[in-house]
Structure formats: C-alpha cells, structure tokens
Design an enzyme around this catalytic site. Sequence first.
Site, PDB file in Angstrom:
ATOM      1  CG  ASP A   1      -2.073   0.797   1.135  1.00  0.00           C
ATOM      2  OD1 ASP A   1      -2.032   1.577   0.169  1.00  0.00           O
ATOM      3  OD2 ASP A   1      -2.936   0.864   2.164  1.00  0.00           O
TER       4      ASP A   1
ATOM      5  N   GLY B   1      -1.853   5.809   1.439  1.00  0.00           N
ATOM      6  CA  GLY B   1      -3.272   6.503   1.281  1.00  0.00           C
ATOM      7  C   GLY B   1      -3.779   6.086   2.438  1.00  0.00           C
TER       8      GLY B   1
ATOM      9  CD  GLN C   1     -10.829   6.687  -2.482  1.00  0.00           C
ATOM     10  OE1 GLN C   1     -11.796   6.463  -2.000  1.00  0.00           O
ATOM     11  NE2 GLN C   1      -9.797   5.983  -2.087  1.00  0.00           N
TER      12      GLN C   1
ATOM     13  CG  ASP D   1      -5.971  -5.377   2.399  1.00  0.00           C
ATOM     14  OD1 ASP D   1      -5.554  -4.843   3.189  1.00  0.00           O
ATOM     15  OD2 ASP D   1      -6.428  -4.887   1.326  1.00  0.00           O
TER      16      ASP D   1
END
Length: 375
Positions: free
Chosen positions: A91, A94, A193, A270
């Site tokens: 990742d 963020g 998003q 995840d």
Amino acid sequence: MYTLRKKAAQTKARLGTLQTDHGEIQTPIFMPVGTLGSVKAVSQDDLVNKIKAQIILGNTYHLYLRPGNEIMQAAGGLHGFMGWDKPILTDSGGYQIFSLSDIRDLKEKGATFQSHLDGSKHLFTPENVVDTQRILGSDIMMILDECPPWPAEYDYVKESMGLTHRWAKRGREHFLKTDPIYGHKQHQFGIVQGGTYKDLRKESSEFMASLDFEGLAIGGLSVGEPTDIMYEITDFNTDHLPEDKPRYLMGVGTPANLIQCVALGIDMFDCVMPTRNARNGTIFTRNGRVNVRNAKWKHHHKLLDPDFPSDLCRRYNMSYIHHLIKSDEILGLELTSLHNLTFYLWLMEQIREQIKNDTFQEWYPRMMEQVEQRI
C-alpha cells in the site's frame, strides 16, 4: 499480468490468474497483512506451508519510517529483508491519510505526516511513494490517494476524488519513467474513489481505467458505512471496471464479506481482521465464529474441528486454547492467528473450486449464512 479464466453463471464471480516475477497468483485471493514486513504472530514458513499464502501485503508508510529506505535497499528490498520469495503488494500510505488525519497535512503537492514514532515530519508525494516502493521492490505497488471518511458531503468527496485523480496521473507518469531496482518487474494499481456517490464512482472508474494501470482497486469502502451500502457500491463499481484487469477491494473483511464480494466481481482482498481478531480470541470456522474467551470453552476437552487443516483444530482441545488466550500466552496468539489465516485461504480455495465446478451460485448464499453463525 492478468488472465481472466472463467466467469460464474448468475453472479459476477470470476476465476483468474495474476502473473508476477515472484510467482503466479490464483484469484479470487486473500492477502495476509504484514504491515511492518511481518504477518503478526506467523512465520514465513507457516505462511507458505500451512496457510498456503500466495501473496502478502506490506505498508509503505510504516516501512519508510522503520526500518527506512537505506536499510531496505541495503537488504535488497522487502523480499530479501524478510526472507519471502513470493509476491508482495505494498500500500502507498493512502490509508494513513485517512487513519492519521490528526497528524497529517494534505495539500496538492502531497501529504505531510508527523511520524507517530518520533514526531518528525515527512512529505509523501505521488512521485516519492513510487520511489519508496521501487526500493521496497514489491510486485504490486499502489498509488497515493486520499480516502475520504464516511459519511462525507458530496462536495468534499468530489474534491477529494479530484485530488486523487491528479495524484494518480502524476504517480503513473513517474512509474512509467522509472525502472525497478532489483531486476524483477513491478506493477502499479490505481485506486477508484468517490465515496458512496455512484456518479463519482463511475467517473473515477473511467478516469483510472484511462491511465492503463495493471490493476484497479476499489478504495474508500469499509470505512464505517453499513454493510449493505458497501455491497451496493461494490456491485455498482465492478460494472464500471475493465474485465481484463484484476479488481482489488481494499480493507475487506469478514468471511461473509469476502464471499459476497466475490459474487459481486472482486478478485483480491486484504484485511487485518483474521489476525487482529485472533489476538482478541475470535476464531473463524466453516461453521461460524467462536469467542474462545467465553467461559463455555473452559471445560471443553474436545477438538474444535478435527477435519480442518490447522494445528489448532487437529491437535489442541478447546479448553487449552481458552487457557492460553485468557493467560495471554504467546502460543495462543500464534495458534489462533495461524488458524484464522488458514481458514481465510481455505475459504478462497473453496470459492475458486465452486466457480470452476459451476456450483458457486448455489453454494455461496448457504456458506455466507454458515460462516456468520455464532458457536
């Protein structure tokens, strides 16, 4: 990188293969979370031999702060540092923009964090998170994005999405003009998003697809919204993602969440839930959840599920597991963590088999109900 092998009837469930230089990944898949370069209470050998993990996840923000880029590069990247020769996804940091909002400053250039370790300040930009992930050497790196909270007003979510889009373009351009450090190929995923607003989700999906990332993630869900809304937005979002790219739903979730979201077209997951809940005494099984701290297990001198392939189920009676957890013994944390991850990966294997055998559409509603029971 991704090959779509089969689509299930009557649902959007998919079988696929992700090819990386560190190995092939069969999807749908769950990725154990190793934030700091370690899946808590689980060894690398157990990840491979008992859990059957195909890929694990690390965190750029935390690994940048400790041990740091200099040590990581001297070790030959995260694979060499932790002795793991299978695929890794990292990742970007963020999520920390969301979770550490009280110690970060968000601007067009990037996000400035105040370290939770020593208070020092660090600027994360779309470009330097690519550079850090080059040093980490992950097989799949995520772009820097802003994850808005839930609930959030439409105008805020739209503005946040615009910032994520501009960062995505910069991050993709920097990725394409830089090279891997350690000789193996790296891939980059974009993050969609848009909160719970469908018009923004559609716009973000189309924008991210236009940048031709190797895969696309759905971000901004599992941040407090009701489960039915998470399902609704996931269902909508997968309708607007390319079929020839892997789809990753970030930070999800319970066994039932995974089953349902596979039915909605998700390939990768995840979540810290299996290991975090294990440390709190929750055991996930194919027959439902067990709270091993409950007094009912104190005198239960039987195996939990002797036919299930985990040490906890095959070797130790529940009275002993209850004792270990109540006593805060490290072995208890190890056994419950190992079991829960084994169960999650077993569940994904069952899902793949059901899709392969054209029985997923009948199987998954029953299995969702079964794993949600309290034992």
